[in-house]
Design a protein around this motif. Structure first.
Motif, PDB file in Angstrom:
ATOM      1  N   HIS A  97       2.186  38.380 -63.700  1.00 34.36           N
ATOM      2  CA  HIS A  97       0.996  37.867 -64.404  1.00 34.36           C
ATOM      3  C   HIS A  97       0.240  38.970 -65.148  1.00 34.36           C
ATOM      4  O   HIS A  97      -0.982  38.897 -65.295  1.00 34.36           O
ATOM      5  N   VAL A  98       0.960  39.971 -65.627  1.00 32.42           N
ATOM      6  CA  VAL A  98       0.381  41.008 -66.480  1.00 32.42           C
ATOM      7  C   VAL A  98       1.352  41.286 -67.614  1.00 32.42           C
ATOM      8  O   VAL A  98       2.473  40.764 -67.637  1.00 32.42           O
ATOM      9  N   GLY A  99       0.925  42.135 -68.549  1.00 35.63           N
ATOM     10  CA  GLY A  99       1.768  42.467 -69.686  1.00 35.63           C
ATOM     11  C   GLY A  99       2.790  43.536 -69.366  1.00 35.63           C
ATOM     12  O   GLY A  99       2.731  44.206 -68.322  1.00 35.63           O
ATOM     13  N   PRO A 100       3.758  43.766 -70.279  1.00 35.50           N
ATOM     14  CA  PRO A 100       4.821  44.739 -70.031  1.00 35.50           C
ATOM     15  C   PRO A 100       4.326  46.176 -69.914  1.00 35.50           C
ATOM     16  O   PRO A 100       4.881  46.955 -69.129  1.00 35.50           O
ATOM     17  N   ILE A 101       3.286  46.543 -70.659  1.00 32.65           N
ATOM     18  CA  ILE A 101       2.765  47.917 -70.560  1.00 32.65           C
ATOM     19  C   ILE A 101       2.138  48.142 -69.189  1.00 32.65           C
ATOM     20  O   ILE A 101       2.307  49.208 -68.584  1.00 32.65           O
ATOM     21  N   ASP A 102       1.434  47.142 -68.669  1.00 31.66           N
ATOM     22  CA  ASP A 102       0.880  47.251 -67.316  1.00 31.66           C
ATOM     23  C   ASP A 102       1.998  47.415 -66.283  1.00 31.66           C
ATOM     24  O   ASP A 102       1.875  48.195 -65.335  1.00 31.66           O
ATOM     25  N   ASN A 103       3.098  46.676 -66.475  1.00 27.70           N
ATOM     26  CA  ASN A 103       4.231  46.806 -65.563  1.00 27.70           C
ATOM     27  C   ASN A 103       4.834  48.211 -65.602  1.00 27.70           C
ATOM     28  O   ASN A 103       5.187  48.781 -64.566  1.00 27.70           O
ATOM     29  N   ILE A 104       4.943  48.765 -66.807  1.00 24.75           N
ATOM     30  CA  ILE A 104       5.499  50.114 -66.946  1.00 24.75           C
ATOM     31  C   ILE A 104       4.603  51.145 -66.273  1.00 24.75           C
ATOM     32  O   ILE A 104       5.069  52.026 -65.533  1.00 24.75           O
ATOM     33  N   LEU A 105       3.302  51.036 -66.502  1.00 25.19           N
ATOM     34  CA  LEU A 105       2.368  51.993 -65.914  1.00 25.19           C
ATOM     35  C   LEU A 105       2.371  51.897 -64.390  1.00 25.19           C
ATOM     36  O   LEU A 105       2.301  52.919 -63.694  1.00 25.19           O
ATOM     37  N   GLU A 106       2.472  50.678 -63.868  1.00 19.85           N
ATOM     38  CA  GLU A 106       2.507  50.521 -62.422  1.00 19.85           C
ATOM     39  C   GLU A 106       3.778  51.132 -61.834  1.00 19.85           C
ATOM     40  O   GLU A 106       3.749  51.785 -60.787  1.00 19.85           O
ATOM     41  N   HIS A 107       4.881  50.950 -62.513  1.00 17.20           N
ATOM     42  CA  HIS A 107       6.141  51.534 -62.028  1.00 17.20           C
ATOM     43  C   HIS A 107       6.082  53.058 -62.065  1.00 17.20           C
ATOM     44  O   HIS A 107       6.513  53.732 -61.127  1.00 17.20           O
ATOM     45  N   LEU A 108       5.551  53.610 -63.148  1.00 19.66           N
ATOM     46  CA  LEU A 108       5.479  55.070 -63.276  1.00 19.66           C
ATOM     47  C   LEU A 108       4.521  55.696 -62.261  1.00 19.66           C
ATOM     48  O   LEU A 108       4.672  56.867 -61.913  1.00 19.66           O
ATOM     49  N   SER A 109       3.563  54.941 -61.775  1.00 21.46           N
ATOM     50  CA  SER A 109       2.626  55.479 -60.791  1.00 21.46           C
ATOM     51  C   SER A 109       3.297  55.743 -59.438  1.00 21.46           C
ATOM     52  O   SER A 109       2.865  56.610 -58.682  1.00 21.46           O
ATOM     53  N   ASP A 110       4.366  54.997 -59.146  1.00 23.90           N
ATOM     54  CA  ASP A 110       5.107  55.200 -57.892  1.00 23.90           C
ATOM     55  C   ASP A 110       6.534  54.684 -58.095  1.00 23.90           C
ATOM     56  O   ASP A 110       6.894  53.615 -57.613  1.00 23.90           O
ATOM     57  N   PRO A 111       7.372  55.463 -58.821  1.00 26.25           N
ATOM     58  CA  PRO A 111       8.698  54.967 -59.225  1.00 26.25           C
ATOM     59  C   PRO A 111       9.608  54.579 -58.072  1.00 26.25           C
ATOM     60  O   PRO A 111      10.484  53.738 -58.234  1.00 26.25           O
ATOM     61  N   TRP A 112       9.440  55.200 -56.891  1.00 30.11           N
ATOM     62  CA  TRP A 112      10.359  54.948 -55.782  1.00 30.11           C
ATOM     63  C   TRP A 112      10.007  53.695 -54.969  1.00 30.11           C
ATOM     64  O   TRP A 112      10.845  53.176 -54.237  1.00 30.11           O
ATOM     65  N   HIS A 113       8.784  53.233 -55.099  1.00 31.53           N
ATOM     66  CA  HIS A 113       8.362  52.095 -54.283  1.00 31.53           C
ATOM     67  C   HIS A 113       7.916  50.895 -55.105  1.00 31.53           C
ATOM     68  O   HIS A 113       7.833  49.787 -54.579  1.00 31.53           O
ATOM     69  N   LYS A 114       7.607  51.104 -56.378  1.00 30.09           N
ATOM     70  CA  LYS A 114       7.185  49.995 -57.236  1.00 30.09           C
ATOM     71  C   LYS A 114       8.286  49.726 -58.259  1.00 30.09           C
ATOM     72  O   LYS A 114       8.249  50.206 -59.388  1.00 30.09           O
ATOM     73  N   THR A 115       9.268  48.972 -57.809  1.00 31.14           N
ATOM     74  CA  THR A 115      10.421  48.642 -58.639  1.00 31.14           C
ATOM     75  C   THR A 115      10.555  47.133 -58.725  1.00 31.14           C
ATOM     76  O   THR A 115       9.803  46.371 -58.099  1.00 31.14           O
ATOM     77  N   ILE A 116      11.553  46.701 -59.497  1.00 34.41           N
ATOM     78  CA  ILE A 116      11.770  45.258 -59.651  1.00 34.41           C
ATOM     79  C   ILE A 116      12.150  44.611 -58.328  1.00 34.41           C
ATOM     80  O   ILE A 116      11.782  43.466 -58.055  1.00 34.41           O
ATOM     81  N   ILE A 117      12.850  45.356 -57.475  1.00 31.38           N
ATOM     82  CA  ILE A 117      13.273  44.791 -56.186  1.00 31.38           C
ATOM     83  C   ILE A 117      12.058  44.520 -55.301  1.00 31.38           C
ATOM     84  O   ILE A 117      11.912  43.437 -54.726  1.00 31.38           O
ATOM     85  N   GLN A 118      11.167  45.533 -55.182  1.00 29.23           N
ATOM     86  CA  GLN A 118       9.966  45.343 -54.360  1.00 29.23           C
ATOM     87  C   GLN A 118       9.059  44.256 -54.931  1.00 29.23           C
ATOM     88  O   GLN A 118       8.452  43.475 -54.221  1.00 29.23           O
ATOM     89  N   THR A 119       8.981  44.227 -56.288  1.00 37.65           N
ATOM     90  CA  THR A 119       8.118  43.237 -56.930  1.00 37.65           C
ATOM     91  C   THR A 119       8.599  41.824 -56.660  1.00 37.65           C
ATOM     92  O   THR A 119       7.811  40.928 -56.292  1.00 37.65           O
ATOM     93  N   LEU A 120       9.902  41.597 -56.788  1.00 36.27           N
ATOM     94  CA  LEU A 120      10.448  40.263 -56.539  1.00 36.27           C
ATOM     95  C   LEU A 120      10.353  39.898 -55.059  1.00 36.27           C
ATOM     96  O   LEU A 120      10.080  38.750 -54.698  1.00 36.27           O
ATOM     97  N   ALA A 121      10.523  40.905 -54.166  1.00 36.72           N
ATOM     98  CA  ALA A 121      10.429  40.640 -52.725  1.00 36.72           C
ATOM     99  C   ALA A 121       9.005  40.267 -52.346  1.00 36.72           C
ATOM    100  O   ALA A 121       8.773  39.344 -51.544  1.00 36.72           O
ATOM    101  N   ASN A 122       8.027  40.967 -52.917  1.00 36.83           N
ATOM    102  CA  ASN A 122       6.627  40.679 -52.594  1.00 36.83           C
ATOM    103  C   ASN A 122       6.160  39.349 -53.186  1.00 36.83           C
ATOM    104  O   ASN A 122       5.281  38.686 -52.621  1.00 36.83           O
ATOM    105  N   SER A 123       6.744  38.977 -54.331  1.00 36.51           N
ATOM    106  CA  SER A 123       6.329  37.720 -54.965  1.00 36.51           C
ATOM    107  C   SER A 123       6.772  36.516 -54.153  1.00 36.51           C
ATOM    108  O   SER A 123       6.157  35.450 -54.200  1.00 36.51           O
ATOM    109  N   GLY A 124       7.857  36.675 -53.370  1.00 36.29           N
ATOM    110  CA  GLY A 124       8.359  35.553 -52.592  1.00 36.29           C
ATOM    111  C   GLY A 124       7.672  35.396 -51.248  1.00 36.29           C
ATOM    112  O   GLY A 124       7.806  34.373 -50.588  1.00 36.29           O
ATOM    113  N   SER A 125       6.929  36.427 -50.837  1.00 36.39           N
ATOM    114  CA  SER A 125       6.268  36.383 -49.528  1.00 36.39           C
ATOM    115  C   SER A 125       4.876  35.758 -49.618  1.00 36.39           C
ATOM    116  O   SER A 125       4.331  35.582 -50.676  1.00 36.39           O
TER     117      SER A 125
END
Length: 265
Positions: free
Chosen positions: A237-265
């Motif tokens: 529910h945010v734009g692509p630039i926000d997604n990029i900045l969030e990933h760059l803030s913690d590349p090892w823990h904020k990835t597509i896998i964690q994002t999809l896992a958290n969205s389902g919980s």
């Protein structure tokens, strides 16, 4: 034991005292056979040389592309698992449809990223891209903008379709308010002239295979990127630039896998 020689050649020794049978599969990739006698006084040996012509690149290495995808189309890598292009007329339509979708995707991805960058940096106060359609503009109402867009897009798409039905018909004198010379339709899907080809790239469109290949490759990449932007917006529910900045803030823990896992919980 088979010995690989160079790229695409296969030498296979044989000890038969007769000749090597030419019963070799002569498919479209071009296979030939031959034999070489050994020196006098030694056991007569033969080498069967199978020369496999270098195949054109395919989406899956070693794949035999369907016969109707002969490599003449730009970006043809033999990909048609459903056999949708077996009918020549259908294939011709799909080529034009892919080209139009590719160009819309390239324009869409560029527009979304540019406006989202302006929004995130605070340069302009803009809505996130998936809410832009609900914004009321001061210079015109939503209904007016919709009607104008419908007329303009309808006109352009009608002209494109007519050129597809009858190639070259839309460059005849009087077919475009006297602006035919400024468009110089090159072939269906590739209008030219100073309006749509101001840099003069690929004036000879029939021999501009490299430019066509670059365009369709970038267009396919843009279609995949557009799909990714859709999924991101639906999940985060945010734009692509926000997604990029969030990933760059913690590349090892904020990835597509964690994002999809958290969205389902």
């Amino acid at each position: 034991m088979a010995v690989a020689v160079g790229r695409g050649f296969l030498l296979q020794p044989s000890s038969s005292s007769s000749f090597i049978c030419n019963d070799v599969n002569k498919s479209s990739i071009g296979i030939t056979s031959a034999f070489l006698p050994a020196k006098s006084g030694t056991t007569r040996r033969y080498l069967a040389t199978v020369v496999r012509a270098q195949q054109r690149p395919t989406w899956l290495p070693g794949l035999d592309p369907p016969p109707y995808l002969d490599g003449t189309l730009a970006g043809d890598f033999g990909f048609d698992p459903l056999g949708l292009g077996e009918d020549p007329e259908s294939l011709r339509w799909y080529v034009q449809a892919e080209l139009v979708h590719a160009r819309f995707a390239m324009a869409g991805v560029a527009g979304i990223l540019f406006t989202d960058l302006l929004r995130v940096t605070g340069i302009r106060e803009l809505p996130v891209w998936y809410e832009a359609g609900a914004v009321e503009f001061k210079f015109a109402s939503t209904r007016t903008l919709f009607i104008v867009q419908l007329l303009l897009m309808g006109f352009a798409e009608t002209k494109r379709y007519m050129d597809y039905i009858s190639p070259g018909s839309q460059t005849k004198e009087g077919s475009f308010f006297g602006l035919e010379a400024a468009l110089e339709g090159l072939e269906p899907g590739y209008p030219g002239g100073p309006l749509l080809n101001p840099l003069g790239l690929a004036k000879d469109i029939r021999n501009a295979r490299e430019w066509k290949l670059k365009e369709i490759k970038n267009g396919r990449l843009a279609m995949v990127a557009m799909l990714g932007i859709f999924v991101q917006a639906s999940v985060t529910h945010v734009g692509p630039i926000d997604n990029i900045l969030e990933h760059l803030s913690d590349p090892w823990h904020k990835t597509i896998i964690q994002t999809l896992a958290n969205s389902g919980s």
